[in-house]
Design a protein around this motif. Structure first.
Motif, mmCIF file in Angstrom:
data_model
loop_
_atom_site.group_PDB
_atom_site.id
_atom_site.type_symbol
_atom_site.label_atom_id
_atom_site.label_comp_id
_atom_site.label_asym_id
_atom_site.label_seq_id
_atom_site.Cartn_x
_atom_site.Cartn_y
_atom_site.Cartn_z
ATOM 1 N N ASP A 285 0.810 -1.219 0.000
ATOM 2 C CA ASP A 285 0.000 0.000 0.000
ATOM 3 C C ASP A 285 0.843 1.270 0.000
ATOM 4 O O ASP A 285 0.289 2.376 0.014
ATOM 5 C CB ASP A 285 -0.936 0.009 1.210
ATOM 6 N N VAL A 286 2.164 1.158 0.006
ATOM 7 C CA VAL A 286 3.024 2.348 -0.089
ATOM 8 C C VAL A 286 3.072 2.781 -1.548
ATOM 9 O O VAL A 286 3.503 2.037 -2.428
ATOM 10 C CB VAL A 286 4.436 2.055 0.448
ATOM 11 N N ARG A 287 2.622 3.996 -1.800
ATOM 12 C CA ARG A 287 2.500 4.482 -3.173
ATOM 13 C C ARG A 287 3.833 4.980 -3.722
ATOM 14 O O ARG A 287 4.688 5.454 -2.962
ATOM 15 C CB ARG A 287 1.474 5.626 -3.237
ATOM 16 N N ILE A 288 3.982 4.899 -5.017
ATOM 17 C CA ILE A 288 5.155 5.443 -5.711
ATOM 18 C C ILE A 288 4.717 6.664 -6.495
ATOM 19 O O ILE A 288 3.830 6.592 -7.356
ATOM 20 C CB ILE A 288 5.791 4.412 -6.652
ATOM 21 N N VAL A 289 5.345 7.785 -6.181
ATOM 22 C CA VAL A 289 5.100 9.054 -6.860
ATOM 23 C C VAL A 289 6.356 9.402 -7.660
ATOM 24 O O VAL A 289 7.472 9.248 -7.160
ATOM 25 C CB VAL A 289 4.799 10.176 -5.847
ATOM 26 N N VAL A 290 6.177 9.859 -8.890
ATOM 27 C CA VAL A 290 7.344 10.282 -9.675
ATOM 28 C C VAL A 290 7.152 11.727 -10.105
ATOM 29 O O VAL A 290 6.032 12.211 -10.273
ATOM 30 C CB VAL A 290 7.573 9.376 -10.905
ATOM 31 N N SER A 291 8.264 12.415 -10.286
ATOM 32 C CA SER A 291 8.266 13.806 -10.740
ATOM 33 C C SER A 291 9.571 14.040 -11.488
ATOM 34 O O SER A 291 10.408 13.148 -11.597
ATOM 35 C CB SER A 291 8.126 14.764 -9.543
ATOM 36 N N GLY A 292 9.736 15.250 -12.004
ATOM 37 C CA GLY A 292 10.961 15.577 -12.707
ATOM 38 C C GLY A 292 10.705 15.891 -14.178
ATOM 39 O O GLY A 292 10.841 15.025 -15.040
ATOM 40 N N ASP A 293 10.310 17.131 -14.452
ATOM 41 C CA ASP A 293 10.094 17.620 -15.819
ATOM 42 C C ASP A 293 9.096 16.754 -16.589
ATOM 43 O O ASP A 293 9.276 16.484 -17.779
ATOM 44 C CB ASP A 293 11.418 17.709 -16.572
ATOM 45 N N LEU A 294 8.048 16.331 -15.921
ATOM 46 C CA LEU A 294 7.028 15.517 -16.575
ATOM 47 C C LEU A 294 6.043 16.384 -17.355
ATOM 48 O O LEU A 294 5.762 17.521 -16.990
ATOM 49 C CB LEU A 294 6.249 14.711 -15.537
ATOM 50 N N ASP A 295 5.530 15.819 -18.424
ATOM 51 C CA ASP A 295 4.392 16.388 -19.128
ATOM 52 C C ASP A 295 3.471 15.248 -19.523
ATOM 53 O O ASP A 295 3.696 14.088 -19.149
ATOM 54 C CB ASP A 295 4.834 17.211 -20.340
ATOM 55 N N GLU A 296 2.418 15.541 -20.285
ATOM 56 C CA GLU A 296 1.451 14.513 -20.626
ATOM 57 C C GLU A 296 2.059 13.398 -21.477
ATOM 58 O O GLU A 296 1.664 12.227 -21.354
ATOM 59 C CB GLU A 296 0.236 15.124 -21.330
ATOM 60 N N VAL A 297 3.034 13.737 -22.309
ATOM 61 C CA VAL A 297 3.652 12.717 -23.167
ATOM 62 C C VAL A 297 4.471 11.737 -22.327
ATOM 63 O O VAL A 297 4.390 10.520 -22.501
ATOM 64 C CB VAL A 297 4.518 13.385 -24.250
#
Length: 448
Positions: A285-297
């Motif tokens: 149940d520990v979620r993984i969140v990602v970030s870093g210059d993301l866009d819809e593509v």
């Protein structure tokens, strides 16, 4: 004074609005006129737009006034006579506004806003209305694309540090929420608009402690059941293992680790490795969140590749609409005391007269729109509704969650060919009604 507020917002206008207004005033030209605010052409990678920014537009119109400091500044320019400055000092917006509801799916050439007011009032408000409505429409449209790409997964607006100044950051958070963002990292936007706020931690926090384990343990205990740990400061997989250890400690204490975040590297590959580590420890149940210059593509690419990502932080690309950072929004005179008006400039021709947009659906999906004259009988649902009469709202402000729900419903009603991220093989049909088409042709003949 360094902030735009109700006292000085009237000066947030281009100088030529005031010089034109002064000339109108000098020659007694202040009969009612109608202006349309619309987007000339969709950006190259947009199949639709999401109307947004109406609430701020109406608030501005209701409170429009030139206070004593504003009049004093205009007098210092030595451009305007006392009669005109006295007129501005008494000016209030007294007109009518018809508008498309916020959150509605719209297309190019369709009026988003129709303003009918004495010419000087209608002219002076142009700059502010274009600034507010086109910016929020641009960001809401970008957010809607991210929402489509995320396919039901959450994404959070992480953009305020990269947005183009403070007011843009506030409005971007609002528009992103309308377009589908689950939350924002912008605390002031949360306060002002009731948007859920969400955040994790920075690499500086991790580095401020003696080691990563101490940083994770401290933060997780300071924010039990809410902590999302940033695990890529040093080594992602080792960070995941340490986070798993901390999660077990929290469980023994009666609380839980909410998630981990990866902010760099090959996000899909790293997410798979982290998921494997967490699952091995029973931390499903520990979620993984990602970030870093993301866009819809990039979001769509991660999901297409099967990356086990539960949520996304989308910042720069969202808050600046980086691939399409401007909309060709314009505000044009379409009717005055002498009748319909039309601009004939090459590539910038306008549609004359007071208009309505009628929408037809088929099988639960948007089918086509017709731009018609206001009093012309056309089948379909009218999109422009009266929102202000005689300078006052016709209804209380609409709740942001209702606007967001309207956007989500509109996205669900889009034809599949318009829900893709690439330009649609067949654009959405927007046609002119018979009477509007005839009026355009007649005015073109008259001008030749």
């Amino acid at each position: 004074m360094s902030w735009v507020d109700d006292r000085n917002a009237a000066l947030l206008t281009d100088l030529y609005e005031l010089t034109m207004a002064a000339s109108y005033h000098a020659h007694g030209m202040n009969e009612p006129a109608t202006f349309d605010l619309f987007v000339r052409k969709l950006p190259e990678r947009r199949n639709f737009l999401v109307a947004c920014g109406l609430e701020q537009a109406l608030s501005y119109l209701e409170t429009l006034r030139f206070d004593d400091d504003s009049i004093a500044y205009l007098r210092s320019l030595e451009m305007f006579d006392d009669g005109f400055l006295s007129f501005l000092g008494d000016l209030r917006f007294t007109g009518d506004v018809h508008a498309v509801a916020e959150g509605e799916i719209v297309f190019d050439r369709e009026p988003l806003l129709r303003v009918t007011a004495p010419m000087i009032e209608a002219q002076i408000v142009e700059t502010f209305l274009l600034n507010g409505v086109t910016f929020q429409t641009m960001i809401a449209s970008k957010a809607a694309r991210v929402a489509l790409a995320a396919r039901g997964r959450d994404f959070v607006d992480f953009s305020p540090r990269r947005d183009h100044a403070a007011d843009a950051a506030i409005k971007a958070a609002r528009a992103a929420y309308v377009g589908g963002a689950a939350a924002t990292s912008n605390v002031l936007a949360g306060r002002l608009y009731g948007i859920p706020v969400n955040g994790t931690m920075a690499h500086s926090y991790v580095m401020a402690f003696e080691d990563e384990r101490t940083a994770f343990r401290t933060f997780a205990r300071d924010f039990p059941d809410r902590a999302v740990l940033l695990i890529d400061t040093f080594d992602v997989e080792e960070g995941a293992r340490i986070a798993a250890d901390v999660a077990r400690e929290l469980a023994a204490e009666g609380s839980r680790l909410r998630g981990v975040r990866i902010d760099s590297g090959e996000l899909g590959e790293l997410a798979r490795a982290v998921r494997k580590i967490l699952d091995y420890e029973g931390l499903h149940d520990v979620r993984i969140v990602v970030s870093g210059d993301l866009d819809e593509v990039r979001v769509a690419g991660l999901i297409d590749d099967g990356a086990p990502v539960d949520a996304f932080g989308v910042g720069t690309q969202l808050g600046t609409s980086a691939d399409a950072p401007t909309l060709g929004g314009v505000y044009k005179l379409v009717s005055d005391a002498h009748g319909p008006k039309m601009k004939f400039s090459a590539g910038k021709a306008t549609l004359p007269g007071r208009k309505q947009v009628f929408r037809t659906t088929a099988g639960g999906r948007l089918h086509h729109d017709v731009i018609a004259l206001e009093d012309e009988p056309v089948d379909g649902e009218p999109l422009l509704h009266p929102v202000m009469a005689n300078g006052r709202r016709t209804a209380p402000p609409e709740g942001l969650d209702a606007i967001r729900t309207r956007c989500r419903a509109g996205l669900e009603r889009l034809p599949e060919r318009l829900r893709v991220l690439d330009p649609a093989t067949e654009p959405y049909p927007v046609t002119l009604s018979p009477r509007l088409d005839a009026l355009v042709a007649a005015m073109e003949r008259g001008a030749s």
